[in-house]
Scaffold this motif. Structure first.
Motif, PDB file in Angstrom:
ATOM      1  N   MET A 153     -11.329-106.309 -71.962  1.00  0.00           N
ATOM      2  CA  MET A 153     -11.445-107.464 -72.845  1.00  0.00           C
ATOM      3  C   MET A 153     -10.310-108.453 -72.600  1.00  0.00           C
ATOM      4  O   MET A 153     -10.527-109.666 -72.515  1.00  0.00           O
ATOM      5  N   PHE A 154      -9.092-107.939 -72.455  1.00  0.00           N
ATOM      6  CA  PHE A 154      -7.971-108.821 -72.155  1.00  0.00           C
ATOM      7  C   PHE A 154      -8.162-109.513 -70.809  1.00  0.00           C
ATOM      8  O   PHE A 154      -7.783-110.663 -70.625  1.00  0.00           O
ATOM      9  N   GLY A 155      -8.746-108.788 -69.845  1.00  0.00           N
ATOM     10  CA  GLY A 155      -8.990-109.391 -68.536  1.00  0.00           C
ATOM     11  C   GLY A 155      -9.900-110.598 -68.618  1.00  0.00           C
ATOM     12  O   GLY A 155      -9.812-111.519 -67.797  1.00  0.00           O
ATOM     13  N   ALA A 156     -10.790-110.595 -69.616  1.00  0.00           N
ATOM     14  CA  ALA A 156     -11.694-111.727 -69.829  1.00  0.00           C
ATOM     15  C   ALA A 156     -11.135-112.728 -70.836  1.00  0.00           C
ATOM     16  O   ALA A 156     -11.843-113.639 -71.266  1.00  0.00           O
ATOM     17  N   GLY A 157      -9.860-112.536 -71.221  1.00  0.00           N
ATOM     18  CA  GLY A 157      -9.246-113.449 -72.190  1.00  0.00           C
ATOM     19  C   GLY A 157      -9.792-113.293 -73.587  1.00  0.00           C
ATOM     20  O   GLY A 157      -9.760-114.238 -74.387  1.00  0.00           O
ATOM     21  N   LEU A 158     -10.285-112.103 -73.925  1.00  0.00           N
ATOM     22  CA  LEU A 158     -10.922-111.866 -75.221  1.00  0.00           C
ATOM     23  C   LEU A 158      -9.958-111.156 -76.164  1.00  0.00           C
ATOM     24  O   LEU A 158      -9.502-110.044 -75.868  1.00  0.00           O
TER      25      LEU A 158
END
Length: 447
Positions: free
Chosen positions: A370-375
């Motif tokens: 999720m962090f990798g997608a900026g979420l």
């Protein structure tokens, strides 16, 4: 006590039998090419970290044999890499799987025997000798013992990638005082005591191994997002991208009765006991009730994943819908390709992690994606390692009850400024990727 003796006898008999066999040994003089086995006694397609290991090792010139169940699609990069070979093992028959505690105990010895022969054959006869074996733990039984025996017979270095502790997961099903759990606890640390290379997913797990079990050579190797998870550049692009994906997947996402645009939340789950999905259902029901009397947008909750408890919770969702408890919420379930899952995370407004950690020292990899997608993420934070992943109020928020999660959803869905701050914090996490972490920690070891 009887079951302790039976299971112990099965393991000892398996080890003795395997020691009598003589598979081809690894010899550096005869095999100059670098070769490694990656062992996953589970679905390879649902073990992304081990797939990332394989890609990194192949990039370093290793020939990689991935041994495990081939039930789901694997990463396309592995499919197209000539240095990577998938070696499938026969899964435990689905008709013999059970969630019943008594039946589980009865079937455990048979399952161990089945897995023992399938795994040992793949490691020792279906593959060429390798310099290293990298084993995912858990599952611990019989994986660790079989891998250890195969390493002895084939002159191979035994390496472990600790995702969690197997005995702590078994305790969720049987209780911490059950004899099988005590056997598992002893077995897990005894069999692995001589492994010279140990990777862990958190610093807290590395500390437990060092301080409680006298391990050396323990390296915390954090999960970091791979390159195919990327943030979406703008709110407009996220909205348009989600509508396109929803059309592709035939998701009913129209909330024409609401004047406000819906918010998309995503939760990836394995539908297992260490993720209490009822927390999210209760929180969404609470949010729906609050949305009736407040100016709150409707929520589209997309739940991805496969697992044993899925049908149970789907029936609960249907029941709640029938009682009018989700009038401002639409819950959809999906099993997506790697590419579509990455797209969904980049289009969503908020990620939800229900991982409660059986050991207290592991972390949910889904949050990393999720962090990798900026979420930005909200997640269960009542375990020690949570702060190694999420900075409270910067890239996510934590909760410790269904009520707290419901309150968080009401707060965040009604506060655009706070959501923007959390998104900016999540996007900062994209600066360090899996390749950066792996090269620094594991690359030096395997060189």
């Amino acid at each position: 006590m009887a079951w302790m003796l039976i299971l112990l006898g099965v393991l000892v008999l398996a080890a003795i039998t395997l020691l009598l066999l003589r598979p081809t040994r690894y010899s550096r003089s005869k095999n100059d090419a670098k070769r490694i086995q990656i062992v996953v006694l589970g679905d390879i397609g649902r073990s992304p970290r081990m797939q990332y290991h394989a890609m990194s090792l192949a990039r370093h010139g290793y020939t990689v044999d991935i041994i495990g169940y081939k039930e789901s699609d694997i990463h396309p990069a592995l499919d197209s890499d000539s240095k990577v070979h998938i070696v499938p093992i026969p899964p435990w028959p689905r008709k013999w799987q059970t969630d019943d505690r008594k039946l589980f105990v009865l079937m455990a010895p048979l399952k161990v025997i089945w897995q023992t022969w399938g795994l040992f054959a793949a490691m020792s006869y279906k593959t060429s000798p390798s310099r290293f074996v990298l084993v995912q733990n858990p599952p611990s039984i019989p994986t660790l013992l079989i891998a250890r025996v195969a390493c002895i017979l084939r002159n191979t270095t035994f390496c472990i990638d600790w995702h969690n502790f197997g005995h702590s997961i078994l305790a969720l099903k049987l209780g911490p005082s059950h004899p099988l759990v005590r056997i598992s606890h002893f077995y897990e640390y005894f069999v692995t005591k001589d492994a010279p290379i140990n990777f862990t997913v958190t610093a807290a797990m590395a500390r437990v191994l060092r301080e409680n079990h006298d391990r050396t050579g323990v390296v915390p190797l954090y999960d970091r997002p791979p390159a195919h998870f990327q943030p979406c550049p703008s709110a407009t692009a996220r909205s348009e991208g989600f509508l396109s994906l929803a059309t592709q997947q035939s998701w009913p996402v129209d909330f024409s009765s609401s004047p406000l645009s819906p918010r998309v939340i995503v939760s990836s789950t394995s539908w297992t006991p260490d993720e209490d999905f009822s927390l999210l259902l209760t929180a969404l029901s609470s949010y729906s009730a609050a949305a009736k009397s407040n100016s709150l947008p409707p929520i589209i909750a997309i739940i991805t994943g496969k697992g044993p408890q899925k049908e149970y919770y789907l029936s609960k969702i249907t029941e709640m819908q029938g009682h009018g408890k989700l009038t401002h919420v639409r819950i959809l379930t999906a099993w997506l390709s790697i590419e579509d899952y990455a797209r969904l995370l980049s289009y969503a407004h908020l990620g939800v992690s229900l991982h409660t950690s059986s050991s207290g020292v592991d972390l949910p990899m889904k949050v990393v994606d999720m962090f990798g997608a900026g979420l930005p993420v909200v997640g269960w934070d009542r375990f020690e390692a949570w702060s190694e992943l999420v900075q409270e109020g910067m890239n996510g928020r934590g909760f410790g009850s269904a009520e707290a999660l419901g309150d968080l959803l009401v707060e965040l869905m009604g506060d655009e400024k706070q959501m923007q701050k959390l998104r900016e914090g999540a996007e900062k996490e994209t600066q360090r990727r899996w390749n950066d972490e792996w090269e620094e920690k594991a690359g030096k070891i395997f060189e």
